[in-house]
Design a protein around this motif. Structure first.
Motif, mmCIF file in Angstrom:
data_model
loop_
_atom_site.group_PDB
_atom_site.id
_atom_site.type_symbol
_atom_site.label_atom_id
_atom_site.label_comp_id
_atom_site.label_asym_id
_atom_site.label_seq_id
_atom_site.Cartn_x
_atom_site.Cartn_y
_atom_site.Cartn_z
ATOM 1 N N VAL A 1 35.124 44.298 34.310
ATOM 2 C CA VAL A 1 35.416 45.048 35.506
ATOM 3 C C VAL A 1 35.802 43.948 36.755
ATOM 4 N N THR A 2 36.265 42.737 36.133
ATOM 5 C CA THR A 2 36.757 41.733 37.230
ATOM 6 C C THR A 2 38.464 41.850 37.242
ATOM 7 N N ARG A 3 38.784 41.052 38.216
ATOM 8 C CA ARG A 3 40.097 40.886 38.581
ATOM 9 C C ARG A 3 40.617 39.565 38.975
ATOM 10 N N VAL A 4 41.667 39.134 38.576
ATOM 11 C CA VAL A 4 42.008 37.858 38.732
ATOM 12 C C VAL A 4 42.324 37.423 40.406
ATOM 13 N N GLN A 5 42.057 36.629 40.759
ATOM 14 C CA GLN A 5 41.977 36.320 42.064
ATOM 15 C C GLN A 5 43.461 36.475 42.932
ATOM 16 N N ASP A 6 43.335 36.710 44.178
ATOM 17 C CA ASP A 6 44.777 36.780 45.089
ATOM 18 C C ASP A 6 45.149 35.369 45.072
ATOM 19 N N ARG B 1 36.439 34.440 26.725
ATOM 20 C CA ARG B 1 36.428 35.717 27.870
ATOM 21 C C ARG B 1 37.994 35.791 28.512
ATOM 22 N N GLN B 2 38.776 36.679 27.950
ATOM 23 C CA GLN B 2 40.079 36.469 28.382
ATOM 24 C C GLN B 2 40.330 36.556 29.805
ATOM 25 N N GLY B 3 39.519 37.301 30.794
ATOM 26 C CA GLY B 3 39.864 37.234 32.124
ATOM 27 C C GLY B 3 39.577 35.843 32.753
ATOM 28 N N LEU B 4 38.438 35.017 32.200
ATOM 29 C CA LEU B 4 38.254 33.765 32.631
ATOM 30 C C LEU B 4 39.306 32.742 32.148
ATOM 31 N N VAL B 5 39.747 32.898 31.123
ATOM 32 C CA VAL B 5 41.218 32.235 30.494
ATOM 33 C C VAL B 5 42.193 32.539 31.531
ATOM 34 N N ASP B 6 42.378 33.758 31.740
ATOM 35 C CA ASP B 6 43.827 33.949 32.697
ATOM 36 C C ASP B 6 43.709 33.473 34.028
ATOM 37 N N ASP B 7 42.464 32.919 34.486
ATOM 38 C CA ASP B 7 42.579 32.589 35.693
ATOM 39 C C ASP B 7 43.193 31.165 35.721
#
Length: 444
Positions: free
Chosen positions: A389-394, A146-152
């Motif tokens: 619909v998640t977002r990488v954390q601040d 899942r790309q959003g999890l890798v991006d973290d």
């Protein structure tokens, strides 16, 4: 909670010595910070025959981790994996890993669990390895993750961990209490809508302490309150600029304070909001998907689950969280290659489903067959759907050492001491800016 605060972290880092953390480094850094670690060539390298994995077993995951290790042993005979419980929670394992840097490679694990708020410190110390050359050496295709999890775990064009025990916050509620208040069987779509529902729940005669329980601040304020801030157009930061004193950030925290003191329908968990909900003491809370299995076992009522409420500002309002697994930079290429070989097996679609079934953490592969998960707990589908619909954390929360504790301290002042919100958020801005300037900017 036995937290390791910013000062504690820096003290340990000093004791470990910058030289130990940077022992494998070479070449100038193009970012102006410390020297970048040299890229390792794994051509012709034979994986080490035995490796050690340090974990805190998040979500009670030790049994499933050991099951996966045994399956790995059956699948091949060249690498043995030893699982070590290196701490009771993320902070303890981080402290142990930090201290081990002083003892050289012989004291280090080959795989270490890295939480969302700890891995970047080890990037700054150059004590974890960029995994990109390892994935290339193994022909390991990450496109199914899942790309959003890798991006973290991505920074400076490189990858520093692989997602494993990943989660998002969910809105959990007691369906019976919702029915008693005459509410539709769903989570509130917006915080404004829930501000109307809260008094109705409080007056429904269910015998609860509060209609809504804010999560325990020491564990969750920095994480889950991103939802509230983003919905108002604020945040803990924008890129490296701290924005705790921005209008949207202040407004979001003011709404939270008003629900506690003016509305009187919201409380603050002393230890765990999900535990309070499971015990029937409150009607709803926000908690990690990693708490889902525990909640379903504890509750004597039908548990509802929904997306986090939105605010007036359009855009994703759900942060990701949890932990991944990384590899120390100071160990030999043979150990690094063996570690990566096991991590690839650890995070196969089948194994990520096993992890999710045992704990409630997210399947980290898009091809994972989740039908068995949803069949036993339909709430899992909500959590998986919310991943889109998640977002990488601040960065202020996850990249600044000790920022999570500072955020929790300010949130406690606002929600338990009724401090002036604008003043408190302004003070927090200065504190976080100081951490960035002193501890982060020289190291990136």
């Amino acid at each position: 909670m036995n937290s390791l605060d910013r000062r504690g972290f820096l003290k340990i880092a000093s004791a470990a010595g910058a030289a130990a953390a940077l022992a494998a480094c070479g070449g100038p850094s193009t970012s102006g910070g410390p020297a970048a670690a040299a890229t390792v060539d794994y051509t012709g390298v034979t994986p080490a025959p035995e490796i050690t994995w340090w974990s805190s077993n998040p979500g009670g995951s030790e049994p499933v981790s050991r099951e996966i290790i045994e399956a790995f042993h059956r699948s091949q005979s060249g690498i043995r994996v030893n699982l070590v419980t290196a701490g009771a929670h993320y902070e303890e394992i981080a402290q142990r890993f930090q201290t081990a840097q002083a003892g050289g490679a012989g004291n280090l694990p080959d795989i270490v669990l890295l939480s969302d708020v700890w891995w970047f410190r080890y990037y700054m110390q150059r004590s974890i390895v960029d995994l990109t050359p390892l994935t290339a050496a193994l022909g390991w295709d990450l496109s199914d993750y899942r790309q959003g999890l890798v991006d973290d775990y991505s920074y400076d064009g490189k990858l520093w961990a692989i997602p494993w025990a990943r989660s998002t916050p969910l809105f959990y509620y007691n369906k019976a209490h919702w029915a008693a208040a005459g509410l539709p069987d769903r989570a509130p779509e917006t915080w404004a809508e829930f501000a109307e529902w809260g008094p109705r729940l409080q007056a429904a005669g269910t015998g609860v302490q509060k209609a809504f329980q804010n999560p325990a601040l020491a564990d969750y304020a920095g994480w889950s309150f991103q939802n509230n801030l983003w919905g108002e157009g604020g945040g803990w930061s924008s890129d490296w600029t701290v924005t705790t004193d921005a209008a949207g950030s202040v407004k979001a925290l003011q709404h939270l304070q008003d629900a506690v003191y003016t509305g009187g329908w919201a409380g603050v968990a002393s230890t765990d909001g999900v535990t309070d909900l499971g015990a029937g003491a409150v009607s709803s809370t926000i908690g990690s998907t990693g708490s889902l299995v525990t909640l379903l076992k504890a509750a004597t009522f039908d548990v509802g689950a929904g997306f986090l409420p939105k605010g007036p500002v359009t855009g994703p309002v759900c942060p990701t969280g949890g932990a991944g697994v990384g590899i120390p930079a100071a160990i030999t290429p043979e150990r690094q290659l063996a570690a990566a070989t096991f991590i690839r097996f650890l995070t196969t679609p089948e194994n990520t489903v096993k992890m999710s079934a045992a704990t409630g953490y997210m399947p980290v592969r898009t091809s994972a067959d989740i039908s068995s998960l949803v069949a036993t707990a339909p709430q899992r589908q909500v959590a998986i759907d919310q991943l889109t619909v998640t977002r990488v954390q601040d960065r202020a929360r996850v990249f600044l050492p000790g920022a999570d504790q500072e955020i929790a301290r300010s949130a406690a002042n606002i929600l338990t001491q009724r401090a002036d919100v604008a003043t408190e958020m302004g003070t927090l801005e200065k504190t976080l800016e100081g951490i960035y300037t002193t501890d982060v900017q020289p190291n990136i």
